[in-house]
Design an enzyme around this catalytic site. Structure first.
Site: not given
Length: 214
Positions: A47, A51, A75, A135
């Site tokens: 993943e 960011r 994210t 998640k």
């Protein structure tokens, strides 16, 4: 793909992953050697989080040069990011929380998506939209293993990728839960080792972690 096909793809990908490395790649030049180090240690999916400014370009590099590594994008906070990560070569996306707009954006983009929930009501709302793989984030702060145990019986058809608070100390306990499909963690690629470009050390961490859970 249909929703069923997306869920089947995610089921296969995350079951095989067991531990999903959560990566913050600050420099594009680190993308390929980092991905190679993770792959050499036994990872088959990663993943890459949005960011950093290098995230999308890093995804493009990994997708183009290491196709055997299934690429997830993490994210996602904005609806337009689904198309961006899809164009960058990611095969699926994850987010730290979910809104109705984000969930609909994933559906509109025809993209495999792991939305995040932290409460039973959020889990049920996502389940109604067809998301049976979710998640749990932040896992530790939202109850961790005890929360998963509490969810397991009444909502038995939803499986989770707990992330946030998962470590070498508790990863095996998380993976023992029947409703956990995999876990997400940043410990597989420590920031200091990435900064030092110590790829062999990262490979050893991955090998040790993977051997402990397989």
């Amino acid at each position: 793909m249909t929703d069923t096909q997306h869920q089947s793809f995610l089921s296969t990908t995350l079951e095989q992953a067991l531990i999903l490395p959560v990566l913050v790649i600050e420099r594009v030049e680190d993308a390929i050697p980092l991905a190679e180090a993770l792959l050499a240690g036994g990872c088959n999916s990663v993943e890459v989080t949005l960011r950093s400014e290098a995230a999308l370009a890093s995804m493009e590099k990994i997708a183009a040069h290491i196709p055997e590594l299934t690429l997830g994008a993490g994210t996602l906070l904005e609806c337009e990011q689904f198309q961006q990560v899809k164009d960058a070569g990611a095969s699926y996306a994850l987010s730290p929380g979910t809104t109705k707009k984000l969930a609909q954006a994933a559906i509109d983009a025809d993209f495999a998506y792991v939305p995040a929930a932290a409460t039973p009501s959020e889990v049920l709302e996502l389940r109604e939209l067809g998301f049976k793989i979710q998640k749990l984030f932040p896992a530790g702060a939202s109850g961790g293993i005890e929360m998963l145990k509490s969810l397991s019986s009444p909502i038995s058809d939803v499986r989770f990728c707990p992330t946030g608070g998962v470590s070498t100390a508790n990863v095996q306990d998380y993976l023992k839960q029947p409703n956990v499909i995999c876990v997400g963690g940043s410990w597989l690629a420590p920031k200091d080792l990435v900064a030092e470009k110590n790829w062999s050390a990262i490979t050893k961490i991955v090998q040790k972690s993977m051997s402990a859970v397989r």
